[in-house]
Design an enzyme around this catalytic site. Sequence first.
Site, mmCIF file in Angstrom:
data_model
loop_
_atom_site.group_PDB
_atom_site.id
_atom_site.type_symbol
_atom_site.label_atom_id
_atom_site.label_comp_id
_atom_site.label_asym_id
_atom_site.label_seq_id
_atom_site.Cartn_x
_atom_site.Cartn_y
_atom_site.Cartn_z
ATOM 1 N N GLU A 111 0.819 -1.203 0.000
ATOM 2 C CA GLU A 111 0.000 0.000 0.000
ATOM 3 C C GLU A 111 0.858 1.261 0.000
ATOM 4 O OE1 GLU A 111 -2.901 -2.580 2.834
ATOM 5 O OE2 GLU A 111 -2.579 -0.495 3.397
ATOM 6 N N CYS A 130 3.277 8.324 1.328
ATOM 7 C CA CYS A 130 3.798 7.342 2.279
ATOM 8 C C CYS A 130 3.937 6.023 1.525
ATOM 9 C CB CYS A 130 2.772 7.238 3.402
ATOM 10 S SG CYS A 130 3.066 5.909 4.521
ATOM 11 N N CYS A 137 5.632 -7.399 7.440
ATOM 12 C CA CYS A 137 6.738 -6.924 8.278
ATOM 13 C C CYS A 137 7.036 -7.964 9.340
ATOM 14 C CB CYS A 137 6.374 -5.595 8.934
ATOM 15 S SG CYS A 137 7.697 -4.926 9.973
ATOM 16 N N CYS A 141 4.779 -5.453 15.548
ATOM 17 C CA CYS A 141 4.206 -4.571 16.577
ATOM 18 C C CYS A 141 2.708 -4.889 16.680
ATOM 19 C CB CYS A 141 4.401 -3.106 16.201
ATOM 20 S SG CYS A 141 6.125 -2.699 15.873
ATOM 21 N N CYS A 144 -0.208 -2.814 14.958
ATOM 22 C CA CYS A 144 -0.018 -2.469 13.546
ATOM 23 C C CYS A 144 -0.593 -3.556 12.648
ATOM 24 C CB CYS A 144 1.479 -2.292 13.274
ATOM 25 S SG CYS A 144 1.882 -2.104 11.528
ATOM 26 N N CYS A 361 -2.183 1.517 7.532
ATOM 27 C CA CYS A 361 -1.336 0.886 6.529
ATOM 28 C C CYS A 361 -1.257 -0.600 6.836
ATOM 29 C CB CYS A 361 0.042 1.518 6.471
ATOM 30 S SG CYS A 361 0.615 1.529 4.795
HETATM 31 N N1 SAH Z 1 8.301 -0.021 10.216
HETATM 32 C C1 SAH Z 1 8.586 1.347 10.282
HETATM 33 C C2 SAH Z 1 7.896 2.156 9.207
HETATM 34 C C3 SAH Z 1 6.495 1.764 8.891
HETATM 35 S S1 SAH Z 1 5.340 1.895 10.224
HETATM 36 C C4 SAH Z 1 8.264 1.900 11.647
HETATM 37 O O1 SAH Z 1 7.648 1.205 12.437
HETATM 38 O O2 SAH Z 1 8.692 3.022 11.906
HETATM 39 C C5 SAH Z 1 5.140 3.689 10.206
HETATM 40 C C6 SAH Z 1 4.470 4.278 11.418
HETATM 41 O O3 SAH Z 1 3.101 3.901 11.531
HETATM 42 C C7 SAH Z 1 5.143 3.853 12.698
HETATM 43 O O4 SAH Z 1 5.440 4.953 13.515
HETATM 44 C C8 SAH Z 1 4.098 2.967 13.269
HETATM 45 O O5 SAH Z 1 4.267 2.843 14.608
HETATM 46 C C9 SAH Z 1 2.818 3.646 12.875
HETATM 47 N N2 SAH Z 1 1.625 2.805 13.077
HETATM 48 C C10 SAH Z 1 1.506 1.481 12.898
HETATM 49 N N3 SAH Z 1 0.268 1.033 13.231
HETATM 50 C C11 SAH Z 1 -0.435 2.121 13.652
HETATM 51 C C12 SAH Z 1 -1.774 2.312 14.136
HETATM 52 N N4 SAH Z 1 -2.630 1.299 14.296
HETATM 53 N N5 SAH Z 1 -2.153 3.578 14.454
HETATM 54 C C13 SAH Z 1 -1.282 4.614 14.306
HETATM 55 N N6 SAH Z 1 -0.008 4.490 13.861
HETATM 56 C C14 SAH Z 1 0.433 3.242 13.536
HETATM 57 FE FE1 SF4 Z 2 6.546 -3.287 11.150
HETATM 58 FE FE2 SF4 Z 2 4.229 -2.107 11.671
HETATM 59 FE FE3 SF4 Z 2 6.045 -2.337 13.611
HETATM 60 FE FE4 SF4 Z 2 6.481 -0.618 11.554
HETATM 61 S S1 SF4 Z 2 4.869 -0.494 13.093
HETATM 62 S S2 SF4 Z 2 7.928 -2.117 12.450
HETATM 63 S S3 SF4 Z 2 5.487 -1.775 9.870
HETATM 64 S S4 SF4 Z 2 4.998 -4.048 12.551
#
Ligand code: SAH
Ligand code: SF4
Length: 447
Positions: A111, A130, A137, A141, A144, A361
């Site tokens: 995406e 973005c 991934c 997390c 996410c 995302c």
């Molecule tokens: N993996 C990298 C880049 C992609 S994620 C990283 O984690 O930095 C990009 C951002 O989106 C990160 O700051 C992540 O924590 C945030 N993000 C992921 N899931 C989210 C959610 N459910 N609500 C808000 N931000 C989120």
């Molecule tokens: Fe991976 Fe999502 Fe964590 Fe970024 S926030 S490192 S995309 S699992």
Amino acid sequence: MTERTVPSRVRPVPAASSDPRPGVAGVEPTELAGLLAEMGEPAFRARQVGDAVWRSEAPSWDAVTTLGLPLRAGLAERLRFDTVAETDLRLADDDATEKALHRLPDGRLVESVLMHYPARGERRERNTLCISSQAGCAVGCPFCATGELGFERDLDVAEIVDQVRHARRRLVSRGRHLTNLVFMGMGEPLLNLDAVIGAARVLTDADRFGLGARHLTISTSGVVPGIERLTALSPQWTLAVSLHAARDSLRDLLVPLNRRWPVRAVVAAAAGYAAATGRRVSYEYVMIDGLNDTPADADALARLLAGSGSHVNCIPMNPVAHTPWQGSTPERIDAFAGRLRAAGLGVTIRRNRGQEVGAACGQLAAEKSAEPAAAVARRRERLVAASAAALAGGRSQDPAPPGLPAGSPGPEIARTAARAAARPIARPDRRPAAGRQPPGPPRRGSR
Ligand code: SAH
Ligand code: SF4
């Protein structure tokens, strides 16, 4: 190119189709010139092909009418014009947010999100894209949607760059241009660093995509050796670090690679990047109600970043189905931000974009793998128990996610921290410039 508004559900992924042709966007100019020479073409063709790839609105070789038909056919046999040609679009926020679901040549889905910020007062219009660096991934997390998918594969240079070319064509058709690019889509950029560096070089090369280096942001969840590799290159790209917790017990839960590289090591490495590049690092802090948004969390964060000159972006968590958590309320976010400001940190509160199109995302791609309700319920229960343990201060006993690069960052961390301490952190660049953005990456619209 198929480009249309997607139906309410994403189509199922077809059986993987392999296409051996490399994407033209990832081919170095010298290689392209060599290929054209082999095809018996005169030297000036390289420039014509470059114009078609980087400056025209053509979506395919067929549409590159500056080249003769036989040459177009010859190029199409060897190189893909666009590796994300199959793209579905969803609009949100009165069309200011455009979410694109790209199907890669092997059927994987990634995406990108395009966010339009109209000019306001002194501030120029911004169009921020973005982009994704991986399908899925490995970091996992729990808040996410991408993390839930697990790791599928790395994207190559062309697949990363083509998300940007695709968005550029859509922007140009509306008389707009791209001002900012953030690696905040699917995937952990520093776990696919060769391709990310390659793509960043292509995108900031004046003869190719031509974006100003300072308008490109790479976000990481804290892969310390990757931050150190970037530091050694000393680019002008902005580094964003996804922190989400200042205490290891909570960060072990929220960002599982904290079990390998704890929060202090991450902040020290980021300070090294700031020292080497003169670029201020920004920290992302996704705010989860009652979990990481208390006054004690704000104070721990303020202590951790004290004197670093960094900026914190507070982002309300976008709800995702498999977690028991909610985003923090606006009142709690204001209180949290207020404490950070009182401690001398720069803070921005980001608003989520594109929520009504399921736009966290990874969410669109996650729809395809709809989990049974019972599995979701079990996952939520596990997270409730893990949150309680983290709040009680216990470090996670679970291992770090598999597949992370090996090696102890210890001595290098000490060196980067020492260098950081010895050099002042650059203040945000306040000079007006074409397309200049306020410091710190805009929130990825996908949340
Ligand atoms: N993996 C990298 C880049 C992609 S994620 C990283 O984690 O930095 C990009 C951002 O989106 C990160 O700051 C992540 O924590 C945030 N993000 C992921 N899931 C989210 C959610 N459910 N609500 C808000 N931000 C989120
Ligand atoms: Fe991976 Fe999502 Fe964590 Fe970024 S926030 S490192 S995309 S699992």
